[in-house]
Design an enzyme around this catalytic site. Sequence first.
Site, PDB file in Angstrom:
ATOM      1  N   CYS A   6      44.492  47.439  25.802  1.00 28.41           N
ATOM      2  CA  CYS A   6      44.588  46.047  26.282  1.00 28.41           C
ATOM      3  C   CYS A   6      44.520  46.068  27.811  1.00 28.41           C
ATOM      4  O   CYS A   6      45.375  46.662  28.479  1.00 28.41           O
ATOM      5  CB  CYS A   6      45.894  45.391  25.828  1.00 28.41           C
ATOM      6  SG  CYS A   6      46.169  43.792  26.642  1.00 28.41           S
ATOM      7  N   CYS A   9      47.598  44.681  29.583  1.00 27.53           N
ATOM      8  CA  CYS A   9      48.732  45.623  29.538  1.00 27.53           C
ATOM      9  C   CYS A   9      48.552  46.695  30.610  1.00 27.53           C
ATOM     10  O   CYS A   9      49.527  47.092  31.276  1.00 27.53           O
ATOM     11  CB  CYS A   9      48.854  46.266  28.160  1.00 27.53           C
ATOM     12  SG  CYS A   9      49.568  45.200  26.900  1.00 27.53           S
ATOM     13  N   ASP A  32      42.512  36.023  39.168  1.00 29.37           N
ATOM     14  CA  ASP A  32      41.417  36.156  38.223  1.00 29.37           C
ATOM     15  C   ASP A  32      40.224  36.798  38.939  1.00 29.37           C
ATOM     16  O   ASP A  32      39.922  36.479  40.085  1.00 29.37           O
ATOM     17  CB  ASP A  32      41.028  34.775  37.663  1.00 29.37           C
ATOM     18  CG  ASP A  32      40.182  34.894  36.416  1.00 29.37           C
ATOM     19  OD1 ASP A  32      40.670  34.550  35.325  1.00 29.37           O
ATOM     20  OD2 ASP A  32      39.013  35.346  36.521  1.00 29.37           O
ATOM     21  N   HIS A  48      53.297  42.416  25.094  1.00 33.57           N
ATOM     22  CA  HIS A  48      51.963  42.140  24.530  1.00 33.57           C
ATOM     23  C   HIS A  48      52.064  41.185  23.349  1.00 33.57           C
ATOM     24  O   HIS A  48      52.705  41.478  22.337  1.00 33.57           O
ATOM     25  CB  HIS A  48      51.268  43.426  24.077  1.00 33.57           C
ATOM     26  CG  HIS A  48      49.902  43.142  23.520  1.00 33.57           C
ATOM     27  ND1 HIS A  48      48.781  43.065  24.326  1.00 33.57           N
ATOM     28  CD2 HIS A  48      49.483  42.852  22.273  1.00 33.57           C
ATOM     29  CE1 HIS A  48      47.737  42.747  23.589  1.00 33.57           C
ATOM     30  NE2 HIS A  48      48.130  42.618  22.333  1.00 33.57           N
ATOM     31  N   HIS A 100      45.345  39.017  25.088  1.00 33.19           N
ATOM     32  CA  HIS A 100      46.727  39.150  25.561  1.00 33.19           C
ATOM     33  C   HIS A 100      47.034  37.779  26.146  1.00 33.19           C
ATOM     34  O   HIS A 100      46.324  37.331  27.064  1.00 33.19           O
ATOM     35  CB  HIS A 100      46.825  40.251  26.627  1.00 33.19           C
ATOM     36  CG  HIS A 100      48.216  40.473  27.173  1.00 33.19           C
ATOM     37  ND1 HIS A 100      48.833  41.711  27.154  1.00 33.19           N
ATOM     38  CD2 HIS A 100      49.091  39.628  27.762  1.00 33.19           C
ATOM     39  CE1 HIS A 100      50.041  41.611  27.707  1.00 33.19           C
ATOM     40  NE2 HIS A 100      50.215  40.341  28.097  1.00 33.19           N
ATOM     41  N   HIS A 102      47.619  34.658  28.079  1.00 36.66           N
ATOM     42  CA  HIS A 102      47.576  34.432  29.526  1.00 36.66           C
ATOM     43  C   HIS A 102      47.376  32.959  29.796  1.00 36.66           C
ATOM     44  O   HIS A 102      46.748  32.247  29.018  1.00 36.66           O
ATOM     45  CB  HIS A 102      46.462  35.257  30.183  1.00 36.66           C
ATOM     46  CG  HIS A 102      45.109  35.061  29.571  1.00 36.66           C
ATOM     47  ND1 HIS A 102      44.714  35.694  28.412  1.00 36.66           N
ATOM     48  CD2 HIS A 102      44.061  34.283  29.945  1.00 36.66           C
ATOM     49  CE1 HIS A 102      43.492  35.329  28.104  1.00 36.66           C
ATOM     50  NE2 HIS A 102      43.059  34.464  29.009  1.00 36.66           N
ATOM     51  N   HIS A 104      46.023  30.301  32.759  1.00 40.04           N
ATOM     52  CA  HIS A 104      45.273  30.157  34.008  1.00 40.04           C
ATOM     53  C   HIS A 104      45.991  29.117  34.863  1.00 40.04           C
ATOM     54  O   HIS A 104      46.182  27.976  34.415  1.00 40.04           O
ATOM     55  CB  HIS A 104      43.856  29.638  33.734  1.00 40.04           C
ATOM     56  CG  HIS A 104      43.013  30.538  32.879  1.00 40.04           C
ATOM     57  ND1 HIS A 104      41.999  31.312  33.389  1.00 40.04           N
ATOM     58  CD2 HIS A 104      43.027  30.766  31.539  1.00 40.04           C
ATOM     59  CE1 HIS A 104      41.413  31.986  32.398  1.00 40.04           C
ATOM     60  NE2 HIS A 104      42.020  31.670  31.266  1.00 40.04           N
TER      61      HIS A 104
HETATM   62  P1  AMP Z   1      40.116  33.578  28.714  1.00 41.56           P
HETATM   63  O1  AMP Z   1      38.699  33.112  28.553  1.00 41.56           O
HETATM   64  O2  AMP Z   1      41.114  32.457  28.725  1.00 41.56           O
HETATM   65  O3  AMP Z   1      40.467  34.687  27.768  1.00 41.56           O
HETATM   66  O4  AMP Z   1      40.186  34.164  30.194  1.00 41.56           O
HETATM   67  C1  AMP Z   1      40.099  35.523  30.504  1.00 41.56           C
HETATM   68  C2  AMP Z   1      40.075  35.599  32.005  1.00 41.56           C
HETATM   69  O5  AMP Z   1      40.376  36.926  32.396  1.00 41.56           O
HETATM   70  C3  AMP Z   1      38.713  35.258  32.639  1.00 41.56           C
HETATM   71  O6  AMP Z   1      38.882  34.165  33.537  1.00 41.56           O
HETATM   72  C4  AMP Z   1      38.327  36.554  33.367  1.00 41.56           C
HETATM   73  O7  AMP Z   1      37.674  36.301  34.587  1.00 41.56           O
HETATM   74  C5  AMP Z   1      39.675  37.220  33.569  1.00 41.56           C
HETATM   75  N1  AMP Z   1      39.660  38.669  33.677  1.00 41.56           N
HETATM   76  C6  AMP Z   1      39.120  39.555  32.816  1.00 41.56           C
HETATM   77  N2  AMP Z   1      39.363  40.811  33.224  1.00 41.56           N
HETATM   78  C7  AMP Z   1      40.089  40.722  34.368  1.00 41.56           C
HETATM   79  C8  AMP Z   1      40.663  41.655  35.271  1.00 41.56           C
HETATM   80  N3  AMP Z   1      40.523  42.978  35.078  1.00 41.56           N
HETATM   81  N4  AMP Z   1      41.335  41.197  36.347  1.00 41.56           N
HETATM   82  C9  AMP Z   1      41.471  39.860  36.551  1.00 41.56           C
HETATM   83  N5  AMP Z   1      40.975  38.925  35.728  1.00 41.56           N
HETATM   84  C10 AMP Z   1      40.285  39.347  34.657  1.00 41.56           C
END
Ligand code: AMP
Length: 116
Positions: A6, A9, A32, A48, A100, A102, A104
């Site tokens: 993950c 994680c 992000d 998680h 996982h 999250h 925004h």
């Molecule tokens: P979601 O579509 O709600 O699952 O959003 C996933 C978000 O994670 C997207 O806005 C990606 O740009 C962001 N994301 C993916 N990998 C990373 C990372 N390693 N560091 C920061 N943001 C990430």
Amino acid sequence: MAEQDCIFCKIIQHDIPSEMVYEDEWVAAFKDLAPVAPVHILIVPKKHLSTLNDATESDTLLLGKIQLAASKIAERQGVKENGYRLIHNCGKDAGQEVMHVHYHLLGGKTLGWSPD
Ligand code: AMP
């Protein structure tokens, strides 16, 4: 608590780099990678949970901690007064990409409203 493979994680454990902006016992928050607003922070529980559907009554405090962290992060990011949006995408139809939980936190401009 952490899940192998993950990516969030791994960020929480500082195994892969991120721009961490907030951390406490329950929650971590980092910028992000592909921001869609001047302020675009991801707030994640350290525990998680793949989706919100996996949360149970025992996660009630944790879910509240996320909301309180959002308010603190908004203040630190300078968007508390003008306002910000907290979004959670749950599952395929909502476009959840990272499995996982999250949230925004978006701000720094007047946000449109277009869940299309
Ligand atoms: P979601 O579509 O709600 O699952 O959003 C996933 C978000 O994670 C997207 O806005 C990606 O740009 C962001 N994301 C993916 N990998 C990373 C990372 N390693 N560091 C920061 N943001 C990430």
